[in-house]
Write an enzyme that holds these catalytic residues in place. Structure first.
Site, PDB file in Angstrom:
ATOM      1  NE  ARG A  27      -7.498   0.431  -1.364  1.00 33.25           N
ATOM      2  CZ  ARG A  27      -8.032   1.397  -2.379  1.00 33.25           C
ATOM      3  NH1 ARG A  27      -7.144   2.139  -3.235  1.00 33.25           N
ATOM      4  NH2 ARG A  27      -9.451   1.129  -2.463  1.00 33.25           N
ATOM      5  CG  ASN A 102     -13.804  -1.927  -1.279  1.00 31.59           C
ATOM      6  OD1 ASN A 102     -13.689  -1.986  -0.281  1.00 31.59           O
ATOM      7  ND2 ASN A 102     -12.752  -1.089  -2.833  1.00 31.59           N
ATOM      8  N   GLY A 103     -16.673  -2.727  -0.861  1.00 36.80           N
ATOM      9  CA  GLY A 103     -17.280  -1.663  -0.422  1.00 36.80           C
ATOM     10  C   GLY A 103     -18.398  -2.740   0.221  1.00 36.80           C
ATOM     11  CD  GLU A 485      -4.081  17.169   9.207  1.00 34.43           C
ATOM     12  OE1 GLU A 485      -5.794  17.192   9.328  1.00 34.43           O
ATOM     13  OE2 GLU A 485      -2.955  16.271   8.684  1.00 34.43           O
ATOM     14  CE  LYS A 489      -2.401  13.387   9.704  1.00 30.71           C
ATOM     15  NZ  LYS A 489      -2.844  13.900   9.016  1.00 30.71           N
ATOM     16  CE  LYS A 611      -3.241   7.686   2.195  1.00 29.63           C
ATOM     17  NZ  LYS A 611      -2.861   9.190   2.614  1.00 29.63           N
TER      18      LYS A 611
HETATM   19  O1  M6R Z   1      -8.845  10.302   0.384  1.00 33.08           O
HETATM   20  P1  M6R Z   1      -9.430  11.623   1.165  1.00 33.08           P
HETATM   21  O2  M6R Z   1      -8.942  12.705   1.173  1.00 33.08           O
HETATM   22  O3  M6R Z   1     -11.378  12.028   0.879  1.00 33.08           O
HETATM   23  O4  M6R Z   1      -9.571  10.725   2.951  1.00 33.08           O
HETATM   24  C1  M6R Z   1      -9.912  11.516   3.881  1.00 33.08           C
HETATM   25  C2  M6R Z   1     -10.053  10.815   4.827  1.00 33.08           C
HETATM   26  O5  M6R Z   1      -9.758   9.895   5.026  1.00 33.08           O
HETATM   27  C3  M6R Z   1      -8.204  11.257   5.529  1.00 33.08           C
HETATM   28  O6  M6R Z   1      -7.814  12.566   4.666  1.00 33.08           O
HETATM   29  C4  M6R Z   1      -8.350  10.614   6.504  1.00 33.08           C
HETATM   30  O7  M6R Z   1      -8.040  11.285   7.656  1.00 33.08           O
HETATM   31  C5  M6R Z   1      -6.377  11.032   7.165  1.00 33.08           C
HETATM   32  N1  M6R Z   1      -5.835   9.574   7.293  1.00 33.08           N
HETATM   33  C6  M6R Z   1      -5.771  11.197   7.837  1.00 33.08           C
HETATM   34  O8  M6R Z   1      -4.597  11.431   7.875  1.00 33.08           O
END
Ligand code: M6R
Length: 616
Positions: A27, A102-103, A485, A489, A611
């Site tokens: 996470r 958390n939050g 994208e 990455k 994450k």
């Molecule tokens: O869990 P989610 O799909 O809502 O997350 C959205 C973004 O935080 C997530 O896609 C982030 O951009 C990734 N680390 C990209 O690889």
């Protein structure tokens, strides 16, 4: 974002909590800590940095060993820098209450001022510490830890998952949640609380989903849930359909490589059983009628990061198949611009975790405006699907690496299915037309496997450029979001300046970034599609080549025109134009992961990232 674990049961709590924290590492975090409670009182240990620092510190302690009740936390800093002092748990002034959080507690400035005015000396810069002191005060007025937690929660604003232990209740952990995830695990004589089931999956697959504004108490006697006013409440029981081995690396150096390799299966699983052959797809949970879908006159897709890029691809497909206007918006911007939406607007919220706070807030705003909300998520029972009117779950399985890969491809599949469902229900496409596209979709897992088997040249290219300081990604049509994208990455994994552009925009500014040898990765449209697109990209390649760029083209097999212009060409199997992102995204993922590896970076847990981003 922060990971939370709580345990009561016969095992050594420090072991169970420690293992849970390790499973929640994905996470993202920058410090970690535990609090254990036994008859003698509460003991805590916390350390900035990786879990290894905490483990080392615990190994020096003779008083942390055989307690059977404990809580643990991995912190992703919001208020206060990541250091030992700001790490969780936080302890009340008398040392008898410890909490993890958390939050973000939005009214913490007021609460902190109130505590300080009463002579409390706060030991950290965090918003969270206030809760420990508030709990101590509530306990002084009577009642048990759960009573105190309910009273404190009623004073808090913002988003929180809280766990607390109290020296006077050595067999009890009390949790609470508002706008932040918390799930319970149930085994024989032992109970768990965690941010997600990964924390306790090696102990039990029997889980209970906690609702909004609920307080939960676990003890060896069982699990009790109430609302914030003390009224009994029920959680929703579910069985986790994956096991601990799914969260292991399977021989790969990093989870991300494993997850890239799992994509053919993830796509196939997401397609499985979804298409009835009549042009209708089976949504997992649906609180919308076919008539609701027919009444839709506009679609707005909200998402963040990689999920937003999936939404950008979806726009091309849904508009093309439905002749229906689709807007795509970053969830974090959506509600602040007063978007125009009503009951005939379909808002599609895409979120792998189902917990991203920006997306959740966009969903809530959409619902307040009476729009219908359809969630696409990878996490069964998470908050966004729960609050949506309809849900289509991707079946990527757990995604541990912070950088999203298989979740992205399965989001694309889900978006295609939604687009086809809409086209079928709204009578825009005949069932056989829908079936023809679904047949093409069903062929993509094998094609993705073919792409994966030909990635050695991409690995070699990446390994040869660890010293590159920037890269540009360009594409047209559905290749444009894929370029974005690809750049994301590379940014998140290799810490390189990378930008994704619509290829046509290059000459309006970004082309000035190109110097001798600048890598430009070009997503080339099929020459069999709209030939004008292909021709334009050929021109774009010539423009950047003329300025010294090294062009890496990702093109369709047999596209000899491109290979004559590019320095390197990666050929992919033939696939219909709108489905091409399912293939073109893959070399981008491999490229970024390999480049990060070549630079000696942590591919699974890039710096500063989490994450699941559960704060706005
Ligand atoms: O869990 P989610 O799909 O809502 O997350 C959205 C973004 O935080 C997530 O896609 C982030 O951009 C990734 N680390 C990209 O690889």
């Amino acid at each position: 974002m922060c990971g939370i674990v709580g345990y009561v049961g016969p095992q050594a709590a420090v072991e169970v909590v420690g293992e849970g924290l390790r499973r929640l590492e994905y996470r993202g975090y920058d410090s970690a800590g535990v609090a254990l409670v036994a008859k003698g009182g509460v003991v805590t240990e916390k350390r900035a940095g990786k879990l290894a620092n905490l483990t080392e510190a615990i190994s020096q302690r003779s008083d942390i060993n055989d307690q059977h009740t404990g809580i643990g936390h991995t912190r992703w800093a919001t208020h206060g820098v990541p250091n030992d002092r700001n790490a969780h748990p936080h302890v009340s002034s008398n040392g008898r209450v410890a909490i993890i959080h958390n939050g973000i507690i939005e009214n913490f400035t007021r609460l902190r001022a109130e505590l300080e005015a009463d002579g409390v000396e706060l030991a950290s810069d965090t918003d969270s510490e206030c809760v420990a002191h508030l709990l101590e005060r509530q306990l002084d007025t009577g009642g048990d830890l759960a009573d105190a937690m309910r009273r404190v929660c009623n004073r808090l604003q913002g988003a929180f998952t809280l766990l607390a232990v109290h020296a006077d209740a050595p067999d009890t952990v009390v949790g609470a949640r508002r706008n932040s995830p918390l799930v319970a695990g149930v085994a024989d004589g032992e109970y768990f609380l965690a941010s997600d089931v990964a924390a306790f999956i090696s102990h039990t697959r029997s889980a209970v989903e906690l609702g909004q504004d609920q307080v939960v108490t676990i003890s060896p006697d069982g699990l009790a849930i109430t609302d914030f006013d003390g009224n009994p409440a029920a959680g929703k029981h579910f069985e986790v359909d994956w096991d601990a081995s799914a969260a292991e690396k399977d021989g790969h150096d990093f989870f991300m490589f494993k997850e890239i390799a799992e994509q053919p299966k993830a796509v196939a699983d997401t397609l499985r059983g979804r298409f009835a052959g009549t042009g209708e797809i089976s949504l997992d949970e649906i609180r919308m009628s076919d008539q609701d879908f027919r009444d839709i006159d506009k679609v707005i897709i909200v998402a963040c990061g990689t999920s937003y890029h999936a939404g950008m691809v979806a726009k091309y497909a849904i508009e093309h198949w439905n002749r229906l206007a689709v807007e795509v918006e970053l969830a974090s911007e959506f509600r602040y611009r007063d978007p125009i939406l009503d009951r005939s607007t379909l808002v599609i919220a895409i979120s792998q975790s189902g917990e991203t706070m920006d997306t959740l807030m966009a969903v809530r705003h959409a619902k307040e405006q009476k729009a219908r909300v359809l969630a696409i998520s990878n996490t069964v029972g998470s908050t966004i699907p729960r609050e949506a009117d309809a849900v289509l779950y991707t079946r990527a399985g757990i995604e541990v690496a912070v950088a999203s890969t298989k979740a992205f491809l399965t989001q694309l599949v889900a978006c295609y299915l939604v687009g086809l469902h809409l086209a079928g229900v709204r009578g825009i496409k005949f069932a056989d037309e829908v079936a023809a596209i679904v047949t093409e979709l069903a062929a993509t897992p094998d094609k993705i496997a073919t792409v994966l088997s030909g990635m050695q040249p991409v690995r070699d290219l990446a390994a040869a450029m660890p010293n590159a300081d920037r890269a540009l990604f360009v594409g047209r049509h559905v290749g444009y979001p894929v370029a974005m994208e690809g750049a994301l990455k590379l940014k998140e994994l290799a810490y390189m300046h990378a930008e994704g552009f619509a290829a046509g925009e290059l000459k309006h500014g970004p082309i000035s970034l190109i110097e001798d040898g600048t890598p430009v990765i070009v997503v080339v449209p099929s020459p069999r599609g709209r030939s004008v697109l292909h021709d334009k990209v050929v021109s774009n390649i010539q423009e950047v080549k003329a300025r010294g760029a090294t062009v890496i083209a990702i093109a369709e097999s047999g596209d000899d025109i491109i290979s004559a212009h590019a320095d390197h060409t990666v050929f992919l199997p033939v696939v219909p134009t709108l489905l091409a992102p399912l293939l073109t995204a893959v070399p981008m993922q491999v490229f970024a992961a390999e480049l990060a590896t070549a630079k000696g970076l942590d591919v699974d847990q890039p710096r500063n990232l989490a994450k699941s981003v559960t704060v706005e």
